[in-house]
Every structure is written in C-alpha cells, then in structure tokens.
Write an enzyme that holds these catalytic residues in place. Structure first.
Site, PDB file in Angstrom:
ATOM      1  N   ASP A  94       0.842  -1.055   0.046  1.00  0.00           N
ATOM      2  CA  ASP A  94      -0.149   0.414   0.091  1.00  0.00           C
ATOM      3  C   ASP A  94       0.838   1.352  -0.139  1.00  0.00           C
ATOM      4  OD1 ASP A  94       0.654  -0.116   2.521  1.00  0.00           O
ATOM      5  OD2 ASP A  94      -1.045  -1.166   2.834  1.00  0.00           O
TER       6      ASP A  94
ATOM      7  N   LYS B 156      -4.960   2.608   0.349  1.00  0.00           N
ATOM      8  CA  LYS B 156      -6.878   2.313   1.338  1.00  0.00           C
ATOM      9  C   LYS B 156      -7.099   4.069   0.396  1.00  0.00           C
ATOM     10  CE  LYS B 156      -5.892  -0.867   4.685  1.00  0.00           C
ATOM     11  NZ  LYS B 156      -5.483  -1.259   6.396  1.00  0.00           N
TER      12      LYS B 156
ATOM     13  N   MET C   6      -2.242   8.102  12.682  1.00  0.00           N
ATOM     14  CA  MET C   6      -3.281   8.569  11.837  1.00  0.00           C
ATOM     15  C   MET C   6      -4.060   9.663  12.452  1.00  0.00           C
ATOM     16  SD  MET C   6      -4.781   5.012  11.523  1.00  0.00           S
ATOM     17  CE  MET C   6      -4.494   4.973  13.036  1.00  0.00           C
TER      18      MET C   6
END
Ligand code: SAH
Length: 488
Positions: A36, A58, A173
């Site tokens: 990713d 994602k 995040m």
C-alpha cells in the site's frame, strides 16, 4: 497444486534501508506482492523479475470493505500456489491490521509468517531528533490511534489515564483529529505548554517537522497546511530535538532530485544522494534477466575465433561471463581483445580479472563479437557502420518495472522536483518519452527544476530536447556530482 505461503512483512517507516534483512529476503523471493501507499515504492525494485504487484492503497471511506477484500486476496493467491508478501508500512502489527489478516489465513489453513518492521511512531521521531524515551524526560511511552472511535461511536481511548500516566505519546493517523487530541489532553491534565511535534513522511528526504505546544500547534498546522501521513509526538522529550536533530542537517536534506536512468548506471547516483539526505525519485527502473540460450552456447563453442569482443554495458559483461563460466568453460578458450563503451563496463571486467580498452581505440579489423541486451541488437547497423562486419549476441533483456514507474510518476506530480540529473544522453530521451506517454508535460512537473548533466553528451542531448541545462560536470563521476550539489 502446492499452496503458497503468506509473509506479512513490515516495510519499515519510509527509508528503504530501514526494512529488516528478513523482510528483504521475503520480498526477493515473492511471486506476488500486495502493498500500500506507505511502503516505499523503491522496495518494489527488489522483487524478482516477473513478480506480480497488487496495489491496495486504502481509500478512507471504504476501510472495512477494502480490508475484507485484501484478506480474501491473500487467501486466494496462496491457494494459487503463490508465495505472497503483504508489504505494510512500518510494523504490520502497529495499526496495520495484521491481526485480521493472520486470523483469516489461520482460518483458511494457509501458512504464514509475521515479519516485524520498524514502526513510524519510533522511527520518525528518531529521524527528527526525538528519542521516545529518556531517563530524564520520559520513562513511559504509548502508541495511540488518532481515530478515537470504537465501533459503537464512543471514545475508545481512556483520556485521563493517557494524559496523566504517560510521558511520551505517539499518535498515528491523527492529523485531521489534532484539535480534538490537544483538547482532550489539556482537559485531562496535560499542561497547555506541553511540547508537541508533527513529523510528516518521517525518515524520508521529504520529511517535514512542525513544532509547537498543545495550545499553539493547531493554528500552526492550519497555517502550513500540513497533512498526512504524519506522526504526532507529545511530551517534554520533544525539546531534545533542538540539541540532537541530525537527519535534517544532512547537506541535501529538503532537496528533491529526479535521477533519470536508462539501465544500471543511475542506481549508484540515487544511493549517494539519498545518503546525503536528498529525496530521490529514480525513474524509470529496469529489471534485467539473462536471455542466453542455444545461441550463446553456439557462440561460446567458437569463442576462440573472435579477435575482438565489445561489451556494450556493465550488465552485458556480467551476464556474459556468468553464463560462460556456468557452462563449465575456461577463460583460456578466449583469445580476443576486450573493448568497452564506458568506464563502468571497464570496471566490471576489471573485477572479473580482465583488462579492456576503450572502444574508441578499436581497430577496424579482426572478427568482432558485440555483446549486449536484446534492445541493442537493433543497433547492429550502427555498429557495422562504425567497425565493419560483426556478430551480435544478446545475453540479457531489460524490462521496465511498470508498477514502480507508475508510483514514481505519481510522486513526480505530487512533489516539487528541484533538480534533474541526466546521467547519459539516452536518459534524456527516456524521460521525455515516458512523460509524454503518461500524458504529462515536462513543463508541468519540472518547470522550476535545475538540469544537471553528467557529461557533454548528455548536455547536448538535453539542449536538443529543449531543456535549459544549468550545469555540466567536467568529468562524469559521482564524487564531483555530490560535491557540486552539496556546495551550492
Ligand atoms: N503500521 C504502520 C502504521 C500504519 S497507520 C507503522 O507501524 O508505522 C498509518 C499512520 O502511520 C499514518 O497516518 C501516520 O500517522 C503513520 N505513518 C506511517 N508512516 C509514516 C511516516 N513515514 N512518517 C510519519 N508518519 C507515518
């Protein structure tokens, strides 16, 4: 059919060299690589030629669905008999959903291994000069998600414990949730003056660090439009940065350099510039693989008849002798004088214990063998014009890594390249062609970049192609290039 095995591998935080030796081993042998956005695309070049790449960047809103798809994909590929590497940024077990993937594999009876990696919450601060623990500044450290929502929508973080009990906190995040994070920490007992730092693209030449306090940082972030991926690090320990930051002091830190390659040559340039702290986009990348078959055997059988052998590239020399020796032959069956087109090829031969001359000094007589890759076969006419009759032998083929190329073109669009390096005349054409093939204009991606050419030939090609050449190296060597870039 034999079922394959799945390796859930941590790619490390960004700097490709921060991946583990075990992870690299898995990557090199993988048939399928599922990766990713956070895994450094440079790692894709370590895959074996012909490996299959599956990108599963994602999309935030489709988190769950995507994850189920990935789990199913890993099972499916293993059942096809493939050895699969699931390459994840940082450590696969730190906010990397490795638990879900491993559980699915276990339930399907598929063999797997988990290969830990260096997590961004430790590595990004380290590269910003912030150790996550210190006897005086922080004896407890926590890694915390910046998404503070459990499935039922209630906060999943126990803020009072976090604020009062932990000295250093790394939030993953968390950038879009920063106001909430600061507010909660202050509300539950941290001083508004507590130092905080945000580190974006940590451990890569693109790294950016922003410092403030719990009270000031939100405004600073808004003013600088700082975005993900970034680690938020909170605690007194952040103040150490002033004294011990190191990576950001490297001579080429903050520079974004495009190194255009045509074969193996540019690899060392990129490596040297990365080492000086630059962010390097190396493009494109070619896999090489041997193509020697019957033709090579047939040529080897009468190798003693050739009076001159010209190697057109370092790889041509490497592949030729690899196969030559593997076929059980003796170097003494060769009589020819060896010639090369470049100093690098000369060096390669030297390393094999063989002396060679520059092709420019080659006499026009004697039976000549030209050794190259499959694409150089089409240059036969040109060679004949230069040196008369010759025979061509292709010992390897080059194939552009499309997956890697795609990622690099994304980067070219996203980032602000300030320097372009053309190591050879051929590299000029490579860049212009591949940009136009992907619908990009040179002016769009490189309008402010300075063009540096490794020699007169590349400079001439660049000028003919309409580039404004800023600097030409007097001699095409790596040390001079590094010296030129670092002294500016
Ligand atoms: N498994 C990863 C984390 C995945 S969660 C690890 O162990 O590092 C994704 C978050 O990781 C991003 O939102 C960001 O907060 C952080 N992250 C990953 N790579 C980063 C990097 N190079 N620099 C800063 N933050 C990074």
């Amino acid at each position: 059919m034999k079922t394959g095995k799945v390796y859930l591998v941590g790619a490390g935080p960004g700097d490709e060299k921060l991946m583990t030796v075990r992870g690299m081993e898995c990557l090199r042998q993988a048939d399928t690589i599922v990766y990713d956005r956070l895994a450094n695309p440079r790692l894709l070049t370590y895959a074996k030629p012909g490996a299959e790449f599956i990108y599963c960047g994602k999309l935030p809103k489709r988190h769950t669905l995507r994850q189920e798809g990935i789990n199913a994909l890993l099972v499916e590929k293993a059942k096809e008999g493939k050895n699969v590497v699931r390459l994840k940024g940082g450590d696969p077990a730190v906010f990397g959903r490795v638990g879900e993937e491993a559980a699915e594999l276990a339930a399907s009876g598929i063999a797997y291994e988990i290969v830990p990696g260096i997590t961004a919450g430790i590595a990004a601060p380290a590269y910003a000069g912030i150790p996550v623990t210190h006897r005086e500044y922080g004896t407890t450290f926590a890694m915390v998600t910046g998404h503070d929502k459990s499935i039922d929508g209630r906060p999943s973080i126990h803020w009072p414990s976090l604020a009062r009990g932990i000295d250093t906190i790394a939030f993953y995040m968390g950038v879009s949730n920063l106001p909430y994070i600061c507010e909660q920490l202050i509300m539950h007992g941290k001083s508004p003056e507590t130092p905080i730092a945000l580190i974006r693209w940590g451990t890569m030449g693109r790294q950016q660090t922003l410092e403030g306090t719990l009270e000031t940082i939100v405004k600073k972030v808004a003013e600088s439009d700082f975005t993900n991926p970034a680690i938020i690090i909170v605690g007194e320990i952040v103040t150490l940065r002033e004294k011990i930051k190191w990576y950001e002091k490297k001579p080429l830190f903050g520079r974004q350099i495009l190194v255009v390659r045509t074969g193996g040559v540019a690899g060392r340039i990129a490596e040297a510039l990365l080492d000086q702290g630059a962010d390097v986009i190396e493009y494109p990348y070619f896999f090489t693989r041997p193509t020697c078959g019957e033709k090579a055997e047939e040529v080897f059988a009468r190798i003693g008849m050739f009076e001159r052998i010209l190697f057109t590239s370092p790889d041509s020399a490497a592949f030729f002798f690899k196969v030559f020796f593997e076929s059980g032959r003796d170097i003494r069956s060769m009589q020819a004088q060896l010639y090369t087109l470049s100093g690098r090829t000369k060096k390669k031969l030297r390393a094999l214990g063989l002396a060679s001359e520059d092709a420019a000094s080659m006499a026009g007589e004697g039976k000549l063998l030209i050794v190259g890759d499959t694409s150089s076969l089409s240059d036969e006419k040109r060679y004949r014009a230069a040196w008369g009759g010759c025979e061509m032998l292709a010992v390897y083929e080059k194939e552009e890594s499309k997956e890697y190329g795609k990622r690099m073109l994304w980067l070219l669009q996203e980032e602000n390249v300030d320097t372009v390096i053309f190591p050879s005349a051929a590299s000029v054409r490579t860049l212009t062609d591949s940009l136009s093939r992907s619908g990009m204009r040179v002016d769009d991606v490189l309008s402010t970049a300075e063009i540096v050419c490794m020699g007169e030939k590349s400079a001439q090609a660049a000028k003919e192609a309409g580039y404004h050449v800023e600097h030409i190296l007097r001699s095409p060597n790596l040390d001079d290039l590094v010296a030129y870039l670092t002294n500016k």
